[in-house]
Design a protein around this motif. Structure first.
Motif, PDB file in Angstrom:
ATOM      1  N   PHE A 192     -11.811  -0.216  -6.861  1.00  0.00           N
ATOM      2  CA  PHE A 192     -10.572  -1.000  -6.867  1.00  0.00           C
ATOM      3  C   PHE A 192      -9.848  -0.849  -8.206  1.00  0.00           C
ATOM      4  O   PHE A 192      -8.631  -0.651  -8.257  1.00  0.00           O
ATOM      5  N   ALA A 193     -10.594  -0.894  -9.298  1.00  0.00           N
ATOM      6  CA  ALA A 193      -9.985  -0.773 -10.630  1.00  0.00           C
ATOM      7  C   ALA A 193      -9.342   0.585 -10.832  1.00  0.00           C
ATOM      8  O   ALA A 193      -8.314   0.705 -11.512  1.00  0.00           O
ATOM      9  N   SER A 194      -9.920   1.621 -10.229  1.00  0.00           N
ATOM     10  CA  SER A 194      -9.374   2.973 -10.388  1.00  0.00           C
ATOM     11  C   SER A 194      -8.158   3.217  -9.505  1.00  0.00           C
ATOM     12  O   SER A 194      -7.468   4.229  -9.644  1.00  0.00           O
ATOM     13  N   GLY A 195      -7.886   2.322  -8.548  1.00  0.00           N
ATOM     14  CA  GLY A 195      -6.757   2.494  -7.642  1.00  0.00           C
ATOM     15  C   GLY A 195      -7.130   3.172  -6.346  1.00  0.00           C
ATOM     16  O   GLY A 195      -6.291   3.326  -5.451  1.00  0.00           O
ATOM     17  N   GLU A 196      -8.404   3.537  -6.193  1.00  0.00           N
ATOM     18  CA  GLU A 196      -8.838   4.227  -4.975  1.00  0.00           C
ATOM     19  C   GLU A 196      -8.764   3.293  -3.768  1.00  0.00           C
ATOM     20  O   GLU A 196      -8.447   3.714  -2.651  1.00  0.00           O
ATOM     21  N   LEU A 197      -9.056   2.004  -3.972  1.00  0.00           N
ATOM     22  CA  LEU A 197      -8.980   0.996  -2.908  1.00  0.00           C
ATOM     23  C   LEU A 197      -7.702   0.183  -3.074  1.00  0.00           C
ATOM     24  O   LEU A 197      -7.545  -0.530  -4.069  1.00  0.00           O
ATOM     25  N   PRO A 198      -6.763   0.237  -2.136  1.00  0.00           N
ATOM     26  CA  PRO A 198      -5.532  -0.548  -2.283  1.00  0.00           C
ATOM     27  C   PRO A 198      -5.715  -2.044  -2.031  1.00  0.00           C
ATOM     28  O   PRO A 198      -4.997  -2.860  -2.584  1.00  0.00           O
ATOM     29  N   LEU A 199      -6.688  -2.421  -1.161  1.00  0.00           N
ATOM     30  CA  LEU A 199      -6.844  -3.829  -0.790  1.00  0.00           C
ATOM     31  C   LEU A 199      -8.298  -4.246  -0.950  1.00  0.00           C
ATOM     32  O   LEU A 199      -9.205  -3.554  -0.475  1.00  0.00           O
ATOM     33  N   LEU A 200      -8.501  -5.365  -1.624  1.00  0.00           N
ATOM     34  CA  LEU A 200      -9.852  -5.894  -1.813  1.00  0.00           C
ATOM     35  C   LEU A 200      -9.951  -7.247  -1.120  1.00  0.00           C
ATOM     36  O   LEU A 200      -9.249  -8.195  -1.469  1.00  0.00           O
ATOM     37  N   VAL A 201     -10.810  -7.315  -0.094  1.00  0.00           N
ATOM     38  CA  VAL A 201     -11.114  -8.586   0.572  1.00  0.00           C
ATOM     39  C   VAL A 201     -12.316  -9.193  -0.147  1.00  0.00           C
ATOM     40  O   VAL A 201     -13.324  -8.512  -0.365  1.00  0.00           O
ATOM     41  N   ALA A 202     -12.206 -10.456  -0.531  1.00  0.00           N
ATOM     42  CA  ALA A 202     -13.258 -11.015  -1.377  1.00  0.00           C
ATOM     43  C   ALA A 202     -13.431 -12.507  -1.125  1.00  0.00           C
ATOM     44  O   ALA A 202     -12.543 -13.184  -0.598  1.00  0.00           O
ATOM     45  N   PRO A 258      -4.572  -4.340 -13.686  1.00  0.00           N
ATOM     46  CA  PRO A 258      -3.125  -4.482 -13.912  1.00  0.00           C
ATOM     47  C   PRO A 258      -2.244  -4.028 -12.753  1.00  0.00           C
ATOM     48  O   PRO A 258      -1.128  -4.529 -12.607  1.00  0.00           O
ATOM     49  N   ASN A 259      -2.735  -3.097 -11.901  1.00  0.00           N
ATOM     50  CA  ASN A 259      -1.906  -2.576 -10.811  1.00  0.00           C
ATOM     51  C   ASN A 259      -1.860  -3.514  -9.615  1.00  0.00           C
ATOM     52  O   ASN A 259      -1.075  -3.315  -8.698  1.00  0.00           O
ATOM     53  N   ALA A 260      -2.707  -4.548  -9.586  1.00  0.00           N
ATOM     54  CA  ALA A 260      -2.724  -5.492  -8.464  1.00  0.00           C
ATOM     55  C   ALA A 260      -1.576  -6.480  -8.621  1.00  0.00           C
ATOM     56  O   ALA A 260      -1.467  -7.154  -9.639  1.00  0.00           O
ATOM     57  N   SER A 261      -0.709  -6.559  -7.593  1.00  0.00           N
ATOM     58  CA  SER A 261       0.486  -7.399  -7.725  1.00  0.00           C
ATOM     59  C   SER A 261       0.662  -8.395  -6.582  1.00  0.00           C
ATOM     60  O   SER A 261       1.647  -9.116  -6.557  1.00  0.00           O
ATOM     61  N   LEU A 262      -0.270  -8.422  -5.631  1.00  0.00           N
ATOM     62  CA  LEU A 262      -0.167  -9.385  -4.529  1.00  0.00           C
ATOM     63  C   LEU A 262      -1.519 -10.063  -4.318  1.00  0.00           C
ATOM     64  O   LEU A 262      -2.543  -9.392  -4.165  1.00  0.00           O
ATOM     65  N   MET A 263      -1.514 -11.379  -4.326  1.00  0.00           N
ATOM     66  CA  MET A 263      -2.719 -12.176  -4.070  1.00  0.00           C
ATOM     67  C   MET A 263      -2.472 -13.032  -2.833  1.00  0.00           C
ATOM     68  O   MET A 263      -1.522 -13.810  -2.789  1.00  0.00           O
ATOM     69  N   VAL A 264      -3.307 -12.858  -1.817  1.00  0.00           N
ATOM     70  CA  VAL A 264      -3.233 -13.673  -0.606  1.00  0.00           C
ATOM     71  C   VAL A 264      -4.464 -14.578  -0.568  1.00  0.00           C
ATOM     72  O   VAL A 264      -5.594 -14.087  -0.664  1.00  0.00           O
ATOM     73  N   ILE A 265      -4.249 -15.884  -0.448  1.00  0.00           N
ATOM     74  CA  ILE A 265      -5.358 -16.840  -0.359  1.00  0.00           C
ATOM     75  C   ILE A 265      -5.256 -17.535   0.995  1.00  0.00           C
ATOM     76  O   ILE A 265      -4.319 -18.294   1.255  1.00  0.00           O
ATOM     77  N   GLU A 266      -6.212 -17.240   1.850  1.00  0.00           N
ATOM     78  CA  GLU A 266      -6.220 -17.791   3.201  1.00  0.00           C
ATOM     79  C   GLU A 266      -6.859 -19.184   3.189  1.00  0.00           C
ATOM     80  O   GLU A 266      -7.845 -19.413   2.501  1.00  0.00           O
ATOM     81  N   HIS A 267      -6.297 -20.095   3.973  1.00  0.00           N
ATOM     82  CA  HIS A 267      -6.746 -21.495   3.993  1.00  0.00           C
ATOM     83  C   HIS A 267      -6.776 -22.057   2.572  1.00  0.00           C
ATOM     84  O   HIS A 267      -7.761 -22.628   2.112  1.00  0.00           O
ATOM     85  N   ILE A 292       0.848  -1.200   0.000  1.00  0.00           N
ATOM     86  CA  ILE A 292       0.000   0.000   0.000  1.00  0.00           C
ATOM     87  C   ILE A 292       0.882   1.247   0.000  1.00  0.00           C
ATOM     88  O   ILE A 292       0.618   2.219  -0.723  1.00  0.00           O
ATOM     89  N   GLY A 293       1.957   1.201   0.811  1.00  0.00           N
ATOM     90  CA  GLY A 293       2.873   2.345   0.881  1.00  0.00           C
ATOM     91  C   GLY A 293       3.550   2.637  -0.446  1.00  0.00           C
ATOM     92  O   GLY A 293       3.919   3.788  -0.728  1.00  0.00           O
ATOM     93  N   GLN A 294       3.711   1.608  -1.286  1.00  0.00           N
ATOM     94  CA  GLN A 294       4.355   1.782  -2.593  1.00  0.00           C
ATOM     95  C   GLN A 294       3.351   2.051  -3.716  1.00  0.00           C
ATOM     96  O   GLN A 294       3.722   2.073  -4.887  1.00  0.00           O
ATOM     97  N   GLY A 295       2.081   2.234  -3.334  1.00  0.00           N
ATOM     98  CA  GLY A 295       1.049   2.541  -4.331  1.00  0.00           C
ATOM     99  C   GLY A 295       0.549   1.333  -5.094  1.00  0.00           C
ATOM    100  O   GLY A 295      -0.104   1.473  -6.128  1.00  0.00           O
ATOM    101  N   LYS A 296       0.836   0.120  -4.596  1.00  0.00           N
ATOM    102  CA  LYS A 296       0.386  -1.100  -5.272  1.00  0.00           C
ATOM    103  C   LYS A 296      -0.901  -1.621  -4.635  1.00  0.00           C
ATOM    104  O   LYS A 296      -1.270  -1.224  -3.529  1.00  0.00           O
ATOM    105  N   GLN A 297      -1.545  -2.548  -5.313  1.00  0.00           N
ATOM    106  CA  GLN A 297      -2.816  -3.079  -4.829  1.00  0.00           C
ATOM    107  C   GLN A 297      -2.734  -4.581  -4.598  1.00  0.00           C
ATOM    108  O   GLN A 297      -1.912  -5.279  -5.214  1.00  0.00           O
TER     109      GLN A 297
END
Length: 682
Positions: free
Chosen positions: A528-538, A549-558, A469-474
């Motif tokens: 989220f697509a516009s970059g206004e939301l850095p993190l999307l919980v889904a 395209p700006n999203a560079s980290l995917m976390v999959i829990e369990h 988030i600090g680096q402007g990534k999503q």
């Protein structure tokens, strides 16, 4: 006096009813009911040579038979073989008649697992048979068949023994059709029901014996013939001839990117199909991010340029919206009218859209399964595109094809799948389809590194997201599948969203799940697509179609709770831009064997075709194929991975047999598939 009506036949009872439940109705059914394993009753083992844990057959005379009631009531029989060695037989459940049968002085032949105990050597509940000194041993291995309650092995063996000579097992295939070295069918079946004692058991158990190979070849050949018949039947139907290049040229001119070589090649394959009067039945497969939507747009442009309508159906509203956004952006500037029909569109707006589809004003209709409802009528539907086709049932695909039925035509059908199909499946269950493959990713895509962590690393993962988030990534955070319940998944997503919002700031974290209304989902995705939301919980609603395209980290829990194909699809939501991307799979131990295999596959490869091959290995074809699994149980004996050479041989023989010996081909299909052959035709 009027004749008495015939008395109804009594309903079958006991073993006969159990046989009916297993589908063992005809001699051929019994002949093809093959053993699970075999017991070797052809030899006796002296007790002094038998070892602990071995399953052996021994013979001796009863020297003592008594009932003990110390801890629990049990029948104890002491047996002495001809060399004086002793064996205790222990029966925890027994009938009084057994005590009489096993009386002192009787000679018994017993088979079971030898155990060493405080009382010496013993067998618990062995199979016992009263014999004389000259009672012959079995001449062949004893088959143990799949059975059910109420159907004893002895009854089933007797029924199969009687059915084998009566089963119609004549050779149907002309000389030269069967691979060299395989026995005739009747010989193969007789062998498998009565294998001689000298046959290596391993070749029977792993189904590598030539007798097994013959059965597998026959079955694979029947399946190939059924698929070819289905394809030939469809070729007799008529579809509109669709030719058009003007709109395609305009579309290519205004696209903001160059097509890959694979996209051009596949686009031409589809255009050639559309130009014929036979209905296209093509499957477009490609890895995550390979650009299937633009190929669909090219096909739609050909159709619309020819004066016909096109419909695109996706399994979820979110995925349908993603397609809509791209297609509107590409096609509306060149004059194509696009309509949007889903279950959430109501009232006068829905009526207006239905009127546009019915009049032909809407040239392209995009939506969910609502597109195939009876109320949705088309003026002239020429092409139906079904995305993620494995999520739709046979009936739903047929409903799309019937939209032109009153004109004696059916639309061309293009099915798309982001789960690549392993070669053996494409050669077997999908043999009735023409398959196009996008085997090239668009340039500029960043590689994805996959890391697997236990859940105790959760704090470190949250810290990494704060860095992003600090680096402007999503980033995405996908919540676990708890059970087959949308309510439970929603609770998990809501709780995770609340926790991360508290840790990272409520303005930084969005929430997306299936219970949101369509406009709420659209608003969250737009932010989220516009970059206004850095993190999307889904939840897994983002599995396919989401492209940021700006999203560079995917976390999959369990992650251990997800299927391999689903994990690969979720991973594909990142790596769509130029930034290096990471997918983090967090798991809770202990892992099951299949869970460990899935996570290992994800860590080792990002190749969708290799992922699909491993997924097929882990799950088998029935689960892998989703709704097309209506045909997945048609293979009883063959294994697609192990028997690929036999599949290749069957594919080579089937077209020749169908062309030169159609009666034999039809008899082969009926012998092996019967009514199930109809399942392959959708």
């Amino acid at each position: 006096m009027p004749a008495e009506p015939p008395k109804p036949k009594p309903a079958p009872s006991g073993p006969r009813r159990a046989m009916e439940r297993l589908g063992l109705l005809r001699p051929i059914d019994l002949a093809l009911h093959l053993p699970l394993r075999y017991e070797d009753e052809t030899r006796l083992t002296p007790l002094r040579e038998a070892r602990h844990g071995q399953v052996v057959q021994v013979e001796g005379v009863v020297v003592d038979c008594r009932v003990e009631t110390r801890r629990r009531r049990q029948l104890l029989v002491s047996l002495q073989d001809d060399e004086g060695e002793r064996l205790l037989l222990r029966f925890l459940n027994f009938y009084p008649s057994q005590q009489k049968s096993y009386a002192e002085g009787r000679r018994l032949r017993v088979r079971g697992e030898l155990r060493s105990s405080l009382f010496g050597r013993e067998m618990v509940h062995p199979h016992c048979k009263v014999v004389d000194e000259d009672t012959p041993l079995a001449a062949a291995l004893t088959p143990v068949y799949p059975t059910s309650a109420g159907l004893p092995q002895a009854y089933l063996r007797k029924a199969i023994e009687a059915a084998l000579p009566r089963a119609p097992l004549q050779e149907l295939l002309p000389p030269g059709s069967v691979p060299r070295g395989l026995p005739p069918l009747r010989e193969a079946l007789n062998f498998l029901h009565h294998p001689p004692p000298n046959v290596p058991l391993a070749t029977l158990e792993d189904h590598s014996h030539p007798a097994w190979q013959r059965l597998k070849f026959e079955e694979l050949l029947a399946q190939q013939l059924s698929q070819l018949q289905s394809k030939a039947l469809r070729a007799q139907h008529r579809a509109p001839v669709l030719r058009g290049s003007k709109l395609v040229e305009q579309l290519l001119a205004q696209l903001p990117f160059e097509l890959t070589g694979a996209q051009r090649r596949v686009g031409e394959e589809i255009a050639q199909d559309l130009a014929h009067a036979q209905p296209m039945h093509r499957l477009l497969q490609g890895d995550v991010g390979s650009g299937k939507t633009v190929v669909a747009a090219l096909a739609a442009a050909v159709c619309i340029d020819a004066g016909w309508q096109c419909a695109l159906m996706a399994p979820t509203e979110l995925l349908a919206e993603q397609h809509l956004r791209k297609l509107v952006g590409w096609l509306e500037p060149i004059g194509v009218k696009v309509a949007w029909i889903t279950g959430s569109v109501k009232g006068k707006k829905r009526e207006a859209l239905l009127a546009q589809a019915a009049s032909g004003e809407a040239q392209l209709v995009v939506g969910t399964h609502a597109v195939i409802e009876d109320k949705v009528q088309f003026a002239n539907l020429g092409l139906a595109i079904v995305d993620e086709q494995h999520r739709f049932g046979v009936a739903q695909r047929l409903a799309l094809r019937r939209k032109l039925a009153e004109r004696g035509l059916e639309p061309h059908l293009l099915m798309m799948s982001a789960t690549p199909i392993p070669r053996t499946l494409a050669m077997s269950y999908y043999a009735d389809l023409d398959v196009s493959t996008l085997d090239e990713l668009p340039p500029g895509r960043s590689p994805i590194v996959t890391k697997v962590f236990a859940l105790d690393k959760r704090e470190a993962v949250i810290a990494r997201i704060a860095q992003e988030i600090g680096q402007g990534k999503q980033s995405y955070w996908v919540c676990p599948l708890i059970e087959e319940s949308e309510e439970s998944d929603l609770q998990a997503a809501t709780a995770t969203h609340a926790e991360l919002a508290e840790r990272l700031g409520p303005e930084q974290v969005g929430l997306l799940h299936g219970r949101l209304k369509a406009d709420e989902k659209a608003a969250v995705m737009a932010r989220f697509a516009s970059g206004e939301l850095p993190l999307l919980v889904a939840t897994t609603v983002i599995e396919v179609g989401v492209d940021v395209p700006n999203a560079s980290l995917m976390v999959i829990e369990h992650a251990e709770r997800f299927g391999l194909a689903q994990l690969h699809q979720l991973r594909g939501r990142v790596g769509r831009g130029s930034a290096a991307s990471v997918c983090v799979l967090m798991y809770a131990g202990p892992l099951s064997e299949s869970g460990r295999e899935r996570l290992k596959a994800m860590a080792e490869t990002t190749d969708g075709f290799e992922i699909a091959r491993r997924d097929l290995d882990i799950r088998g074809p029935g689960e892998f194929m989703g709704h097309r699994q209506s045909g997945a149980d048609l293979l009883r004996f063959a294994d697609l991975q192990e028997d690929a050479p036999l599949l290749v041989a069957a594919r080579a023989v089937a077209p020749r047999l169908l062309a030169e010996h159609p009666d034999a081909a039809q008899a082969q299909v009926q012998r092996w598939l019967g009514a199930k052959a109809e399942l392959m035709k959708a």
